[in-house]
Design a protein around this motif. Structure first.
Motif, PDB file in Angstrom:
ATOM      1  N   ASP A 235       0.831  -1.204   0.000  1.00  0.00           N
ATOM      2  CA  ASP A 235       0.000   0.000   0.000  1.00  0.00           C
ATOM      3  C   ASP A 235       0.867   1.257   0.000  1.00  0.00           C
ATOM      4  OD1 ASP A 235      -2.261  -1.550   0.001  1.00  0.00           O
ATOM      5  OD2 ASP A 235      -2.442  -1.568   2.206  1.00  0.00           O
ATOM      6  N   GLU A 239       1.136   4.175  -2.808  1.00  0.00           N
ATOM      7  CA  GLU A 239       0.962   5.589  -2.464  1.00  0.00           C
ATOM      8  C   GLU A 239       2.160   6.430  -2.921  1.00  0.00           C
ATOM      9  OE1 GLU A 239       0.408   8.396   1.512  1.00  0.00           O
ATOM     10  OE2 GLU A 239       0.339   6.208   1.680  1.00  0.00           O
ATOM     11  N   GLU A 240       3.359   5.896  -2.617  1.00  0.00           N
ATOM     12  CA  GLU A 240       4.555   6.629  -3.004  1.00  0.00           C
ATOM     13  C   GLU A 240       4.720   6.686  -4.529  1.00  0.00           C
ATOM     14  OE1 GLU A 240       6.413   8.346  -1.093  1.00  0.00           O
ATOM     15  OE2 GLU A 240       5.477   7.744   0.786  1.00  0.00           O
TER      16      GLU A 240
END
Length: 416
Positions: A235, A239-240
């Motif tokens: 996750d 996101e990054e």
């Protein structure tokens, strides 16, 4: 070229001297001969009149009595009826010039002049013509050398100027030579030099701005990639990665803006945008770097503000201010949004020592830096702000307070 100019000038002068000198020689020769003949006839008429007067007076006519009247450089022959001829003076030779006249009593007077007298006068005239011609050639040679230098020296200088332009030295020389055609060429070269200098300056500035503006997004992108490498949480990786993609889009926007400004700085794409999103984006991008340095970045002030500008340029200005606070400041960095009349303001401050008093507003000048940095960041940021119709100012020295002023979107414009 100088030799050709001298040779051509001398050739023209020599032709002119030859034509006019020959014509003058012929005319003067005829004039001298005609004058000599007229003088002989006049002498003959005078002597004949003297002889007639003596005959009328019954005076004897002999070589002794006529010797005083006869010219010394001529031969005189007086032929009287029923008397031997009277000869006065030395023989003039077989090719002598002569004049013969007969009186009313049958007497004849003949005056002869040696041809050498006329030849000597013609020779003197020829020497004068040659001397004048030589003086004219010498004067023409001096004038030709001077004129050749006047023309060839400027041409050599203009060639050196063109060579300097070709070698990358665009400084105009502002030299004029007093020749309209050459001065026109010098004007064109100086104008070209100034144009090339402006182009080179613009290219160097574009390169410097590009390197500096791309450094901040690349730094943020590098931090995101390091976060991806350091974590195994899927996750967090997603996101990054999403943030990294946003950084790539921002890089594309920066490059596009640089290219647009390099063509025409007046071209822009100012729109209404949510200022909170731009601030939040910068806080999200720089929070890992601040966290890694044991520092914090916070946001306060009025929410829900909308500004008019280019979102990418505004983000670049805020990124520059946040990065400067990270590199040169200390403690917590605070971003505060507020309203000032018909403008919205984003202030960036930290708890560091601030800007030295001797710098003050000069901190926005290119190459001016209080520490070991390029001195371009704030200068580029101010240019970006002004291109969007805003301004970037230093409101406080210690603690440092940088403020970005942008036009506020009118309420009737709605939200987009």
């Amino acid at each position: 070229m100088r030799r050709r100019l001298i040779n051509s000038t001398l050739s023209v002068v020599l032709v002119v001297i030859a034509v006019f000198g020959l014509s003058l020689f012929i005319v003067e020769t005829r004039t001298i001969e005609s004058s000599a003949r007229d003088r002989l006839e006049a002498e003959t008429a005078r002597l004949l009149a003297d002889v007639e007067s003596r005959i009328a007076a019954g005076e004897p006519i002999t070589a002794e009595t006529m010797g005083a009247s006869a010219p010394p450089d001529r031969q005189v022959v007086i032929d009287l009826p029923e008397q031997p001829a009277i000869r006065i003076g030395a023989s003039a030779g077989d090719d002598a010039m002569e004049s013969r006249q007969t009186g009313m009593h049958g007497e004849t007077v003949e005056v002869r002049q040696p041809r050498s007298v006329v030849s000597n006068e013609i020779s003197r005239m020829l020497v004068i013509i040659l001397v004048v011609s030589l003086l004219a050639v010498a004067a023409a040679a001096l004038l030709a050398v001077r004129q050749a230098r006047r023309v060839s020296a400027p041409l050599t200088d203009l060639a050196e100027t063109a060579e300097r332009l070709g070698s990358g030295d665009p400084r105009p020389r502002h030299r004029r030579y007093g020749v309209p055609e050459l001065d026109r060429v010098a004007d064109v070269l100086d104008t070209s030099a100034e144009r090339i200098a402006r182009m080179l300056t613009a290219e160097r500035r574009l390169a410097a701005d590009a390197s500096h503006q791309l450094r901040t997004p690349l730094t943020a992108l590098s931090m995101r990639l390091e976060e991806i490498i350091a974590t195994e949480d899927r996750d967090i990786v997603k996101e990054e990665a999403a943030v990294a993609l946003a950084q790539v889009e921002r890089l594309t926007d920066v490059v596009q803006r640089l290219l647009t400004n390099s063509r025409d700085p007046r071209l822009g794409s100012a729109v209404g945008f949510d200022l909170d999103e731009a601030v939040a984006q910068q806080m999200e991008e720089w929070r890992p770097a601040y966290r890694g340095g044991g520092r914090a970045i916070v946001h306060s002030g009025k929410q829900g503000l909308r500004a008019v500008g280019t979102p990418g340029a505004v983000s670049q200005v805020l990124a520059t201010l946040v990065e400067n606070a990270l590199m040169h400041g200390a403690g917590t960095v605070a971003l505060r949004t507020r309203v000032a009349g018909n403008q919205v303001v984003v202030e960036v401050t930290d708890e560091g020592p601030g800007v030295p008093k001797e710098l003050g507003a000069r901190v926005f000048e290119r190459t001016v830096s209080a520490r070991n940095s390029t001195g371009l960041g704030l200068a580029v940021a101010r240019d970006l702000a002004e291109a969007d119709g805003g301004r970037l100012e230093l409101l406080g020295l210690s603690p440092p307070v940088f403020a970005l002023f942008l036009s506020r979107e009118a309420e009737s414009g709605g939200r987009s």
